[in-house]
Motif scaffolding. Sequence first.
Motif, PDB file in Angstrom:
ATOM      1  N   LEU A 393       0.823  -1.198   0.000  1.00 51.70           N
ATOM      2  CA  LEU A 393       0.000   0.000   0.000  1.00 51.70           C
ATOM      3  C   LEU A 393       0.860   1.251   0.000  1.00 51.70           C
ATOM      4  N   THR A 394       1.844   1.279   0.868  1.00 54.91           N
ATOM      5  CA  THR A 394       2.698   2.469   0.947  1.00 54.91           C
ATOM      6  C   THR A 394       3.603   2.594  -0.271  1.00 54.91           C
ATOM      7  N   ALA A 395       3.874   1.470  -0.927  1.00 53.55           N
ATOM      8  CA  ALA A 395       4.680   1.540  -2.151  1.00 53.55           C
ATOM      9  C   ALA A 395       3.860   2.140  -3.292  1.00 53.55           C
ATOM     10  N   GLU A 396       2.574   1.849  -3.288  1.00 56.19           N
ATOM     11  CA  GLU A 396       1.699   2.354  -4.347  1.00 56.19           C
ATOM     12  C   GLU A 396       1.335   3.814  -4.143  1.00 56.19           C
ATOM     13  N   ILE A 397       1.219   4.215  -2.881  1.00 51.46           N
ATOM     14  CA  ILE A 397       0.684   5.544  -2.578  1.00 51.46           C
ATOM     15  C   ILE A 397       1.764   6.381  -1.909  1.00 51.46           C
ATOM     16  N   SER A 398       1.958   7.579  -2.447  1.00 54.82           N
ATOM     17  CA  SER A 398       2.930   8.496  -1.846  1.00 54.82           C
ATOM     18  C   SER A 398       2.399   9.919  -1.933  1.00 54.82           C
ATOM     19  N   ALA A 399       2.946  10.769  -1.099  1.00 50.59           N
ATOM     20  CA  ALA A 399       2.480  12.155  -1.043  1.00 50.59           C
ATOM     21  C   ALA A 399       2.687  12.858  -2.374  1.00 50.59           C
ATOM     22  N   ASN A 400       1.791  13.822  -2.620  1.00 53.08           N
ATOM     23  CA  ASN A 400       1.832  14.721  -3.780  1.00 53.08           C
ATOM     24  C   ASN A 400       1.345  14.091  -5.079  1.00 53.08           C
ATOM     25  N   GLN A 401       0.858  12.857  -5.014  1.00 50.35           N
ATOM     26  CA  GLN A 401       0.217  12.295  -6.194  1.00 50.35           C
ATOM     27  C   GLN A 401      -1.184  12.895  -6.342  1.00 50.35           C
ATOM     28  N   SER A 402      -1.569  13.119  -7.591  1.00 48.36           N
ATOM     29  CA  SER A 402      -2.956  13.528  -7.803  1.00 48.36           C
ATOM     30  C   SER A 402      -3.858  12.347  -7.483  1.00 48.36           C
ATOM     31  N   ALA A 403      -5.091  12.639  -7.054  1.00 50.42           N
ATOM     32  CA  ALA A 403      -5.949  11.562  -6.580  1.00 50.42           C
ATOM     33  C   ALA A 403      -7.393  11.804  -6.981  1.00 50.42           C
ATOM     34  N   GLN A 404      -8.108  10.716  -7.173  1.00 50.76           N
ATOM     35  CA  GLN A 404      -9.550  10.760  -7.331  1.00 50.76           C
ATOM     36  C   GLN A 404     -10.135   9.639  -6.480  1.00 50.76           C
ATOM     37  N   LEU A 405     -11.080   9.998  -5.624  1.00 49.91           N
ATOM     38  CA  LEU A 405     -11.674   9.050  -4.699  1.00 49.91           C
ATOM     39  C   LEU A 405     -13.181   8.980  -4.953  1.00 49.91           C
ATOM     40  N   ASP A 406     -13.708   7.786  -5.139  1.00 50.31           N
ATOM     41  CA  ASP A 406     -15.134   7.588  -5.362  1.00 50.31           C
ATOM     42  C   ASP A 406     -15.656   6.522  -4.412  1.00 50.31           C
ATOM     43  N   LEU A 407     -16.851   6.767  -3.888  1.00 50.93           N
ATOM     44  CA  LEU A 407     -17.559   5.766  -3.106  1.00 50.93           C
ATOM     45  C   LEU A 407     -18.932   5.577  -3.742  1.00 50.93           C
ATOM     46  N   GLY A 408     -18.993   4.686  -4.718  1.00 46.12           N
ATOM     47  CA  GLY A 408     -20.239   4.424  -5.420  1.00 46.12           C
ATOM     48  C   GLY A 408     -20.872   5.697  -5.952  1.00 46.12           C
ATOM     49  N   GLU A 409     -22.194   5.811  -5.774  1.00 42.82           N
ATOM     50  CA  GLU A 409     -22.925   6.999  -6.190  1.00 42.82           C
ATOM     51  C   GLU A 409     -22.996   8.032  -5.070  1.00 42.82           C
ATOM     52  N   ILE A 410     -22.279   7.775  -3.986  1.00 48.10           N
ATOM     53  CA  ILE A 410     -22.475   8.586  -2.783  1.00 48.10           C
ATOM     54  C   ILE A 410     -21.616   9.839  -2.804  1.00 48.10           C
ATOM     55  N   VAL A 411     -20.300   9.676  -2.932  1.00 48.27           N
ATOM     56  CA  VAL A 411     -19.410  10.838  -2.942  1.00 48.27           C
ATOM     57  C   VAL A 411     -18.333  10.641  -3.995  1.00 48.27           C
ATOM     58  N   SER A 412     -17.802  11.741  -4.472  1.00 48.42           N
ATOM     59  CA  SER A 412     -16.705  11.715  -5.427  1.00 48.42           C
ATOM     60  C   SER A 412     -15.839  12.943  -5.194  1.00 48.42           C
ATOM     61  N   PHE A 413     -14.541  12.733  -5.089  1.00 54.82           N
ATOM     62  CA  PHE A 413     -13.615  13.841  -4.873  1.00 54.82           C
ATOM     63  C   PHE A 413     -12.474  13.727  -5.869  1.00 54.82           C
ATOM     64  N   GLY A 414     -12.073  14.884  -6.389  1.00 53.91           N
ATOM     65  CA  GLY A 414     -10.894  14.927  -7.232  1.00 53.91           C
ATOM     66  C   GLY A 414     -11.161  14.616  -8.680  1.00 53.91           C
ATOM     67  N   GLY A 415     -10.109  14.535  -9.432  1.00 52.66           N
ATOM     68  CA  GLY A 415     -10.155  14.368 -10.875  1.00 52.66           C
ATOM     69  C   GLY A 415      -8.937  15.041 -11.464  1.00 52.66           C
ATOM     70  N   GLU A 416      -8.850  15.028 -12.765  1.00 54.50           N
ATOM     71  CA  GLU A 416      -7.631  15.508 -13.410  1.00 54.50           C
ATOM     72  C   GLU A 416      -7.411  17.005 -13.252  1.00 54.50           C
ATOM     73  N   THR A 417      -8.475  17.761 -13.058  1.00 55.50           N
ATOM     74  CA  THR A 417      -8.318  19.222 -13.076  1.00 55.50           C
ATOM     75  C   THR A 417      -8.684  19.884 -11.749  1.00 55.50           C
ATOM     76  N   THR A 418      -8.934  19.097 -10.703  1.00 53.95           N
ATOM     77  CA  THR A 418      -9.443  19.703  -9.473  1.00 53.95           C
ATOM     78  C   THR A 418      -8.388  19.936  -8.409  1.00 53.95           C
ATOM     79  N   GLY A 419      -7.158  19.491  -8.605  1.00 51.28           N
ATOM     80  CA  GLY A 419      -6.119  19.748  -7.616  1.00 51.28           C
ATOM     81  C   GLY A 419      -6.320  18.992  -6.319  1.00 51.28           C
ATOM     82  N   PHE A 420      -6.818  17.739  -6.409  1.00 53.71           N
ATOM     83  CA  PHE A 420      -7.014  16.890  -5.230  1.00 53.71           C
ATOM     84  C   PHE A 420      -5.849  15.918  -5.169  1.00 53.71           C
ATOM     85  N   ASN A 421      -5.112  15.943  -4.069  1.00 56.50           N
ATOM     86  CA  ASN A 421      -3.851  15.212  -3.983  1.00 56.50           C
ATOM     87  C   ASN A 421      -3.793  14.324  -2.752  1.00 56.50           C
TER      88      ASN A 421
END
Length: 466
Positions: A393-421
């Motif tokens: 997990l820690t090998a895959e994920i490191s600080a300053n990577q751009s991120a997009q997080l989705d939980l089904g139809e409930i919430v969505s954060f980030g994307g290519e242009t939103t500056g979510f890291n």
Amino acid sequence: MAETTSEKAAKAISREIRAYLGGTIEPGFAVIRYPPGFHYNVQYGSAEIYYNPHTFHLIDRLCVAHGNGTASLTSASFSAKFASVLGAVGYHVSTADAAAAAKASKAFSKQEKQVIGEFESAFGRITQRMIKASGAIPATKAGYIVAYVQKTYPGSPPPIPFNLAAFGAAYTQWLSMGQQLEKVARQQQDALHLVAAATENSIGPSALNGGMKTGADAWSVAYSGLPDNNTIVASLTDASRTLTVTFELQRDGADTVSLRLNDQDLGSIPQTDLRLTLGHDGAAKGTTVDDLWSAAQKIEMSIVYTGITVLRADPVEISADLKTGWYSRQILTDIVNKTGKDITGLQLEGTQFSVGELFGKDKSFARVRTFVISQPPTVTMRFHGTHTGAAKLTAEISANQSAQLDLGEIVSFGGETTGFNVLDVEDTDDDVVSITLGPASPMDFTTVPPIDQTAHVIGGVVVFPP
């Protein structure tokens, strides 16, 4: 039909928001996933102040209510849809009213003949030369009589002498019948003028009809009620306006996880509903949900919304003189209540639109009246039971990577242009890996042009006009 877990989760978030906001939010709140964000500076510019076109493009959108506590914004314009609907509106006269009007018109014509007879008995025959000389409009015997009375006996009612009682009674009754016929005709004319003006103002906003100026030569249909920029910014930067929502996801099967929200049991969802995608400059690196669950038995996800702000916008009703505004609840109410019925008034005509498909709860003619926004949220994910998967997990994920997080139809954060890291990754000694996600930088009120500054959309109150 039993509620799905997504429905339960969306409704649970709605309850949290309503409980936090109390009486400042109306019924009908739905969770809305809209990563591009809300352009909260309603006005921009210095030499000349304009309304923000991005803001008005957003609040003037149709939305789709999914019936499960969530809604989606479409790309279609609410005001354009309103104008299209008006294009299919006509004025229907009921069978009973048409019969009454025909009867009244026949009686009016009969009374007119009596008026002419009484006048000629008292004053002599009316000739074509007399009619022409009088300049009466219309150039008829009846027109001549009206012109004569107005000139000889000015006033309302006209003071016709007692010795002309027979003529006076006939004339007064005739005028009354004519006024009633004119009133009926005027009601139809006024209704059609209202439709025409509302249509014109909604498709052609301008300075003349009260439109909001969004650029040197650009205008938007008018909405009212939005706070000014300073009020919105003050609310967004108020740290006390903070709400934390915590999800707990626990593996309960080979492909499913149980979901809890702030200690409320919501049931099970597929493991694949939780997805974290990482990338550099928008290129997905490929950390998939399978990677996440291979490293954990339980995931706690806390979402912190700071600067929660409520923004309401209402379409401006067309004025009584039809000169300003564009929206009309009167028209919509008429067509909802009268279309397809033998009732006098405005109705939808043709087959392009259906009242049953357009109007009512969860139907297609819907908009978000009140938005609930915040600063871009911060999300903390705590992966429990990562003894064998922590290194991966820690090998895959490191600080300053751009991120997009989705939980089904409930919430969505980030994307290519939103500056979510990814802001931080911490591997503790108790088999817990903690990952913090959030905006790459705080809300920028200085270097980003005001017209482009955005806030996070949590959801909004969906309404179904009229």
